[in-house]
Write a protein that holds these residues in place. Structure first.
Motif, PDB file in Angstrom:
ATOM      1  N   CYS A 293      -1.490   4.505  -2.198  1.00  0.00           N
ATOM      2  CA  CYS A 293      -0.512   5.118  -1.714  1.00  0.00           C
ATOM      3  C   CYS A 293       0.435   4.487  -0.405  1.00  0.00           C
ATOM      4  CB  CYS A 293      -0.466   6.347  -0.970  1.00  0.00           C
ATOM      5  SG  CYS A 293      -1.937   7.764  -2.218  1.00  0.00           S
TER       6      CYS A 293
ATOM      7  N   GLY B 193      -7.906   4.997  -3.208  1.00  0.00           N
ATOM      8  CA  GLY B 193      -7.515   5.955  -2.347  1.00  0.00           C
ATOM      9  C   GLY B 193      -6.302   5.935  -1.982  1.00  0.00           C
ATOM     10  N   ALA B 194      -6.145   6.288  -0.648  1.00  0.00           N
ATOM     11  CA  ALA B 194      -5.147   6.179   0.633  1.00  0.00           C
ATOM     12  C   ALA B 194      -4.673   5.715   0.339  1.00  0.00           C
ATOM     13  CB  ALA B 194      -5.214   6.790   1.439  1.00  0.00           C
TER      14      ALA B 194
ATOM     15  N   PHE C  53      -3.830   9.808  -5.928  1.00  0.00           N
ATOM     16  CA  PHE C  53      -3.139   8.430  -4.981  1.00  0.00           C
ATOM     17  C   PHE C  53      -2.627   7.064  -5.835  1.00  0.00           C
ATOM     18  CE2 PHE C  53      -7.392  10.613  -2.879  1.00  0.00           C
ATOM     19  CZ  PHE C  53      -6.902  10.831  -2.036  1.00  0.00           C
TER      20      PHE C  53
END
Length: 633
Positions: A490, A486-487, A190
């Motif tokens: 990105c 985490g996401a 990530f």
């Protein structure tokens, strides 16, 4: 005299050794008396400190009372209207008199500063009411577990085109690993991904075997890979092989006497407390525990048995949260649980947990260790109380399940239970369904995609949900306000555009020991050098595209790696011939007739002499003419 000599001897020793006291009797200490004396001393010091504090507070109160008396006299002289109010106050009021509309609720409240505006009390009350409302709303949010589901945003990771049958997330939440029916294992970082969402590594650790389970160890430095073969593998964090379990002997009847599994693996997991131990279950009817440092033999063997004492195939297995219990869901619909240190008899056993013959795809323990959840191949989801394991606490029906690895998991606060549903092709959408753990009512659902939902993970630190689907997608659901890292990492990185000028840049070779006349000039600015190279016709010449077809313009197309293609490419053979093929053959006919070299000499010895009928002279002369002249005429 002897005593004097002894004293002089002790003095000599004291002067040499640097300390005295030789020959004296050792002192004895009474520990109880020392402790009692210490306790009394502490009590006396504490009492003395309290007395000093009381004296200080009395002197301070006397000073404040005298000061308030002076202020009251001044207020009587300056403001005769407030005489009664000031006499009733026990504490001093600093500043101008209070406005008539202000009435303090507490008489001992000290007021400092100028008088408050007329509408201040109303505004404070209104703000307090707003704060109370906000606090009540937050309490309601905390009471409602549905509002904690992070489903406002999602990203999609393309694993492949086939079913994603395994998902693993490391404890810190930095890396995600996915496996599927296409034999691939993909690593997603990530922190290193941008908005293109590309995996940084793809490998096939088990060659042509489907990946059935992936899990990170508790330290996050190893990955357990369970595939369709009989040998489990352990990879490090970057995907390199650490160990491979040994395969057992297929011709031994008692599976406890073999060193490893003899049939296809179904599931596996790490120990929640010990980083070196993991567990696997197989179609050979055993559940085995392993040590990473000892790959030549298993640690222990658990053998599930049916009611008749026959072998039963375990489909899924797991540890309890404290690692003391080993649980397995079997093909006959039973759930069998052993003590980790006693592998002979089961500690808990439910024979008809699910319909016999249906694959129990997942069993998992709650975070408090009291409840066990099981996802059955009979389209049900059940919860069990470990204190009363005979009957299920709750049952949810109608949850279609076509896969033997469909997940179920608890939410981080242990209040929700999550699982996925399966669908056939072009017959609807796969759903992620949320159940309340206490009432077991379906409180929420998410339409994921037009394929089955196989795997699901709810990470307790990231507050994000990872879902693996039947069409090769990995979806990550998150909430920007509730989720962490985490996401979200990105999305903060955009794809870097590749500059075309960088393709023309030439490497600068540093030669410090070369002569000045051969030393290259140092490039001070790359941009200026690129501009100069752009103006140079040779350096900026566009390369010729590859030739497609038979070849043209003096260039021969590349036909392959054969010898003929190599020869044609080197000699530049021109195969194009625009002349008449008949003329091309007949131009060598005269030379062949005058000097037969290739065919006629071979049959010279065996050729019979021709015998023809007599002809006239004109015919003989005509026959003597060469054949090529006749054809030409």
């Amino acid at each position: 005299m002897d005593a004097n000599e002894g004293q002089s001897g002790d003095g000599d020793i004291a002067s040499i050794m640097g300390f005295s006291g030789f020959g004296k009797k050792a002192r004895t200490f009474d520990l109880d008396a020392i402790f009692e004396q210490t306790r009394r001393t502490a009590i006396e010091r504490s009492q003395r400190a309290l007395d000093e504090r009381e004296e200080d507070s009395l002197t301070k109160d006397e000073g404040e009372s005298s000061h308030s008396a002076k202020n009251s006299l001044k207020s009587k002289v300056a403001y005769p209207r407030k005489q009664s109010d000031s006499s009733s106050d026990s504490e001093a009021e600093v500043g101008p008199p209070l406005p008539p509309q202000f009435k303090p609720d507490e008489e001992d409240e000290e007021l400092v500063g100028p008088p408050l505006p007329p509408g201040y009390r109303g505004s404070t009350a209104h703000s307090d009411e707003d704060e109370d409302d906000e606090g009540d709303a937050q309490d309601e949010d905390n009471d409602d577990p549905v509002k904690k589901i992070p489903d406002t945003h999602e990203i999609t990771l393309q694993h492949g085109t086939k079913t994603v049958s395994a998902l693993g997330l490391d404890p810190s939440g930095a890396r995600l690993v996915s496996g599927g029916y296409d034999f691939d294992v993909r690593f997603w970082d990530f922190a290193g991904m941008d908005t293109t969402f590309q995996a940084f590594r793809t490998l096939q650790p088990c060659e042509c075997h489907q990946i059935r389970s992936l899990q990170y160890s508790i330290t996050g430095d190893a990955i357990l890979v369970i595939s369709g073969n009989a040998q489990a593998k352990v990879l490090d964090r970057d995907g390199f092989n650490v160990m491979e379990c040994i395969k057992g002997d297929q011709y031994i009847v008692d599976m406890a006497n073999t060193k490893g599994h003899t049939a296809m693996l179904n599931c596996g997991c790490w120990h929640p407390k010990m980083k070196e131990e993991f567990m696997t279950c197989s179609n050979d009817g055993t559940v085995r525990t392993w040590d990473v440092t000892k790959e030549k033999q298993h640690k222990a063997v658990f053998k599930p048995r049916s009611f008749q004492g026959k072998k039963v195939i375990p489909i899924c297995c797991t540890y309890s949260r404290d690692g003391k219990l080993v649980a397995a869901g079997c093909q006959d619909g039973s759930i069998q649980i052993w003590d980790r240190n006693l592998s002979v008899h089961t500690k808990y056993h439910c024979r008809q947990a699910h319909i016999p013959g249906s694959d129990t795809s997942c069993i998992t323990f709650s975070y408090d260790g009291v409840t066990l959840a099981s996802r059955g191949g009979d389209d049900t989801l059940k919860t069990w109380d470990m204190r009363n394991f005979k009957k299920p606490l709750n049952v949810a029906n109608g949850l279609t399940n076509y896969f033997s690895m469909t997940d179920c998991c608890f939410s981080p606060d242990d209040r929700l239970l999550v699982t996925g549903t399966s669908v056939k092709k072009d017959e609807g959408n796969g759903k992620l369904v949320f159940f309340d753990r206490t009432t077991f009512e379906k409180v929420y659902q998410i339409d994921v995609t037009n394929a089955s939902v196989v795997r699901c993970l709810w990470h307790p630190k990231l507050k994000q949900i990872m879902v693996g689907t039947g069409n090769g997608l990995v979806k990550v659901y998150y909430d920007p306000l509730k989720s962490y890292r985490g996401a979200k990492l990105c999305l903060a990185k955009t794809k870097r555009k590749e500059k075309h000028t960088e393709m023309l840049a030439q490497d600068y070779i540093i030669t410090p020991h070369a002569l000045p006349m051969f030393r290259e000039a140092r490039q001070r600015s790359t941009k200026k050098q690129l501009e100069k190279d752009r103006l140079d016709p040779k350096k900026s010449h566009k390369p010729e595209p590859p030739v497609s077809g038979p070849g043209r313009g003096g260039r021969v197309a590349a036909h392959g790696g054969t010898l003929s293609s190599f020869i044609v490419k080197n000699i530049a053979l021109d195969k194009t011939d625009d002349s008449n093929p008949r003329e091309a053959i007949l131009r060598h006919a005269q030379a062949a007739a005058e000097d037969p070299y290739w065919v006629a000499p071979a049959y010279k010895q065996t050729q019979p002499e021709p015998v023809f009928a007599e002809e006239s002279d004109e015919d003989e002369e005509a026959d003597k003419e060469p054949e090529w002249k006749k054809r030409k005429i």
